[in-house]
Write an enzyme that holds these catalytic residues in place. Structure first.
Site, PDB file in Angstrom:
ATOM      1  N   ASP A   1       0.873  -1.164   0.000  1.00 30.04           N
ATOM      2  CA  ASP A   1       0.000   0.000   0.000  1.00 30.04           C
ATOM      3  C   ASP A   1       0.916   1.221   0.000  1.00 30.04           C
ATOM      4  OD1 ASP A   1       0.910   0.284   2.621  1.00 30.04           O
ATOM      5  OD2 ASP A   1      -1.069   0.180   3.547  1.00 30.04           O
TER       6      ASP A   1
ATOM      7  N   CYS B   1       3.072  -3.193   4.108  1.00 30.77           N
ATOM      8  CA  CYS B   1       2.250  -2.039   4.474  1.00 30.77           C
ATOM      9  C   CYS B   1       2.899  -1.398   5.696  1.00 30.77           C
ATOM     10  CB  CYS B   1       0.786  -2.425   4.707  1.00 30.77           C
ATOM     11  SG  CYS B   1       0.428  -3.474   6.123  1.00 30.77           S
TER      12      CYS B   1
ATOM     13  N   THR C   1       2.460  -1.797   8.958  1.00 36.15           N
ATOM     14  CA  THR C   1       2.850  -2.784   9.967  1.00 36.15           C
ATOM     15  C   THR C   1       2.973  -4.191   9.401  1.00 36.15           C
ATOM     16  OG1 THR C   1       0.553  -3.273  10.547  1.00 36.15           O
ATOM     17  CG2 THR C   1       1.670  -1.504  11.807  1.00 36.15           C
TER      18      THR C   1
ATOM     19  N   HIS D   1       7.744 -24.420  10.261  1.00 35.29           N
ATOM     20  CA  HIS D   1       6.634 -25.003  11.004  1.00 35.29           C
ATOM     21  C   HIS D   1       5.286 -24.859  10.312  1.00 35.29           C
ATOM     22  CE1 HIS D   1       8.731 -24.917  15.217  1.00 35.29           C
ATOM     23  NE2 HIS D   1       9.490 -25.445  14.273  1.00 35.29           N
TER      24      HIS D   1
ATOM     25  N   HIS E   1       4.755 -31.209  11.692  1.00 35.85           N
ATOM     26  CA  HIS E   1       4.130 -29.954  11.283  1.00 35.85           C
ATOM     27  C   HIS E   1       3.147 -30.147  10.135  1.00 35.85           C
ATOM     28  CE1 HIS E   1       6.982 -28.074  13.917  1.00 35.85           C
ATOM     29  NE2 HIS E   1       7.990 -28.585  13.230  1.00 35.85           N
TER      30      HIS E   1
END
Length: 144
Positions: A8, A65, A67, A98, A133
């Site tokens: 963004d 973005c 965060t 994982h 996993h």
């Protein structure tokens, strides 16, 4: 390896730099935008990159973005995508080993470019561990 990348406005500058970085390391990069740092809505770009991964047009996705959190939430809505918001190399390795993450989301405001480059290096160098996993990842995918 084919990588779809998007951002963004808050992640635009790092997206540009990270796309060039990945290309310099031999990756085939599909830049899904935006083309400038004008204000845009991150879910639009998360959907484009996530669809590339889910449909097999890209092996992995990278989203940036402010965060990385919103991008991860949006990308995870696309069936077949396992997106993880990553802020350090340790988490980058673990989300691949994982969780078999196929989309990584990054912070363009709180994590410096050089650290995001290291994060991507770790993400792409780490293989899925399988074993115990694998059944957990299968359970995640059944939630789609």
């Amino acid at each position: 390896m084919r990588v779809s990348i998007g951002a963004d406005h808050a992640g635009f500058e790092q997206k540009q730099a990270l796309a060039a970085y990945l290309e310099s390391r031999g990756f085939e990069v599909c830049d899904r935008g935006p083309a400038n740092d004008d204000r845009v809505d991150y879910p639009d770009y998360a959907a484009l990159v996530a669809a590339d991964v889910a449909e097999g047009a890209a092996d992995f996705g990278v989203l940036v973005c402010g965060t990385g959190i919103g991008m991860a939430m949006a990308a995870d809505k696309v069936p077949g995508v396992r997106a993880a918001n990553i802020i350090n190399t340790e988490f980058a390795a673990l989300c691949r080993e994982h969780n078999d993450a196929n989309v990584i989301t990054l912070s363009g405001r709180f994590v410096p470019l050089e650290e995001n480059e290291r994060i991507l290096d770790t993400f792409f160098a780490t293989e899925f561990g399988g074993g115990r996993h694998a059944s957990r990842v299968e359970k995640i995918m059944q939630l789609d």
